[in-house]
Scaffold this motif. Structure first.
Motif, PDB file in Angstrom:
ATOM      1  N   CYS A  84      -7.937 -16.214  85.400  1.00 16.53           N
ATOM      2  CA  CYS A  84      -7.243 -15.328  84.464  1.00 16.53           C
ATOM      3  C   CYS A  84      -8.036 -14.048  84.220  1.00 16.53           C
ATOM      4  O   CYS A  84      -9.267 -14.065  84.213  1.00 16.53           O
ATOM      5  N   TYR A  85      -7.300 -12.949  83.992  1.00 16.84           N
ATOM      6  CA  TYR A  85      -7.948 -11.701  83.600  1.00 16.84           C
ATOM      7  C   TYR A  85      -8.588 -11.899  82.223  1.00 16.84           C
ATOM      8  O   TYR A  85      -7.963 -12.503  81.333  1.00 16.84           O
ATOM      9  N   TYR A  96      -3.340 -13.026  85.948  1.00 14.65           N
ATOM     10  CA  TYR A  96      -4.322 -13.801  86.719  1.00 14.65           C
ATOM     11  C   TYR A  96      -4.388 -13.301  88.159  1.00 14.65           C
ATOM     12  O   TYR A  96      -3.445 -12.699  88.682  1.00 14.65           O
ATOM     13  N   MET A 117      -2.491 -10.203  92.543  1.00 14.31           N
ATOM     14  CA  MET A 117      -2.737  -9.815  91.153  1.00 14.31           C
ATOM     15  C   MET A 117      -1.412  -9.969  90.403  1.00 14.31           C
ATOM     16  O   MET A 117      -0.429  -9.277  90.714  1.00 14.31           O
ATOM     17  N   PHE A 155     -14.527 -12.807  87.325  1.00 10.64           N
ATOM     18  CA  PHE A 155     -14.350 -11.538  86.621  1.00 10.64           C
ATOM     19  C   PHE A 155     -15.625 -11.140  85.895  1.00 10.64           C
ATOM     20  O   PHE A 155     -16.318 -11.991  85.327  1.00 10.64           O
ATOM     21  N   GLY A 172     -14.246  -6.057  83.489  1.00  9.27           N
ATOM     22  CA  GLY A 172     -12.955  -6.574  83.939  1.00  9.27           C
ATOM     23  C   GLY A 172     -12.710  -6.403  85.426  1.00  9.27           C
ATOM     24  O   GLY A 172     -11.634  -6.721  85.924  1.00  9.27           O
ATOM     25  N   ASN A 187      -7.485  -2.537  88.710  1.00  9.25           N
ATOM     26  CA  ASN A 187      -6.598  -1.522  88.122  1.00  9.25           C
ATOM     27  C   ASN A 187      -6.389  -0.342  89.060  1.00  9.25           C
ATOM     28  O   ASN A 187      -5.295   0.206  89.167  1.00  9.25           O
TER      29      ASN A 187
END
Length: 338
Positions: free
Chosen positions: A196-197, A203, A214, A251, A256, A273
């Motif tokens: 999970c993020y 996740y 993603m 992570f 992040g 991102n």
């Protein structure tokens, strides 16, 4: 005149490593203690900074996963079908319960105060460890899954369960009666790892076929439009694409960003991102089986451990490397406007 560069350093190798495949490793949330499970039937506790083996517990079968409870105790998932709490401070263990087949994954939820296990018996079980030493029942519930459980991940009250057959179930720990979402992996091949993020919005899921997806929990069109998958842990040789399983995802707790480890022996760091690779560490002696960042993100533990993807063959010894992480390797690069 050619300058001779020193060979790249993979990190400090921990002494007294496991003697067989490393199934997982995890840093504590409170210190640089590192918990390691192995096919050699042990769970070991190291002080990763001091390079000291603090303790070791033998099991009745290979240990397929482990997680911390507090700084000197944890839980283990074993191929002898048992779920254990292991307390290194006073050398004690307790059996929380058992599955009907090997226990593949284990997580401890601080939010719920429960241990969650996933097994090849196609069930998920939740346990209350406080009942282990008394007469109370420790089993909180058993939840059937569509297939054998391969990977679990928690963020807050959300639990993601990845199984064989490319199924993904998303649960709210406060209401386990049925999954909040039933999904299928967007990757075509078997799932190897789900994480999970840290911000709780989704996740990352990796497959045996050199890809990572993603994903986002929010089912709105706008959120689902953000999901994507990318290729990694591959190489071209004589015009052919050689593809490796992606065994591990970890992570970074501050930025992040995330690291992936593959059967190619490489660890890559990604900015999800901005869809960019930030860094690739020099190659490890054999497959990267597991990864974990320390609580402050300053250390990365790497399990260099052959995962038998090419069958039984001569391979480098199993080893754990602990490397210092430089900010440049894990911090997203700012986007410059033209």
């Amino acid at each position: 005149m050619t300058s001779v560069h020193p060979p790249p350093v993979p990190g400090r190798e921990l002494s007294n490593p496991p003697t067989d495949g490393i199934s997982n490793l995890r840093f504590s949330n409170h210190s640089d203690n590192l918990l390691v499970s192995s096919w050699d039937k042990t769970v070991r506790l190291y002080d990763a900074s001091a390079n000291v083996l603090r303790g070791e517990f033998m099991h009745g079968g290979p240990v397929l996963d482990c997680c911390f409870h507090d700084d000197s105790s944890g839980f283990s998932a074993s191929a002898d079908n048992k779920v254990r709490r292991i307390m290194f401070s006073h050398g004690k263990e307790e059996i929380l319960g058992r599955h009907d087949a090997p226990v593949r994954c284990i997580e401890y939820s601080y939010a719920a105060g429960q241990v969650i296990t996933g097994s090849w018996d196609k069930t998920l079980k939740c346990w209350d460890p406080r009942g282990a030493s008394g007469q109370e029942r420790t089993l909180v519930g058993t939840y059937p899954q569509p297939e054998r459980v391969y990977s679990l991940s928690l963020v807050g009250n959300r639990l993601v369960v990845a199984t064989a057959g490319r199924h993904v179930n998303v649960y709210d720990l406060r209401n386990m009666s049925q999954p909040e979402q039933r999904r299928e992996s967007s990757l075509k091949y078997q799932t190897r790892c789900v994480r999970c993020y840290p911000n709780g919005t989704g996740y990352a899921l990796s497959s045996v076929e050199g890809r990572v997806a993603m994903e986002f929990f929010d089912l709105s069109e706008a959120s689902q439009a953000k999901k994507y998958a990318f290729k990694c842990h591959r190489k071209s040789e004589a015009g052919r694409d050689i593809v490796y399983p992606v065994n591990a995802i970890a992570f970074h707790p501050v930025y992040g960003t995330f690291a992936t480890g593959g059967c190619d022996g490489f660890v890559n760091v990604w900015d999800g991102n901005n869809k960019k690779r930030l860094y690739q560490y020099s190659k490890y002696p054999t497959s990267v089986a597991a990864l974990s960042f320390s609580r402050d993100g300053r250390l990365l533990a790497v399990a260099s451990s052959y995962t038998f993807e090419e069958g039984d063959k001569a391979h480098e010894p199993d080893a754990i490397f602990v490397r210092s992480v430089n900010e440049i390797e894990v911090k997203p690069k700012p986007k410059y406007l033209c």
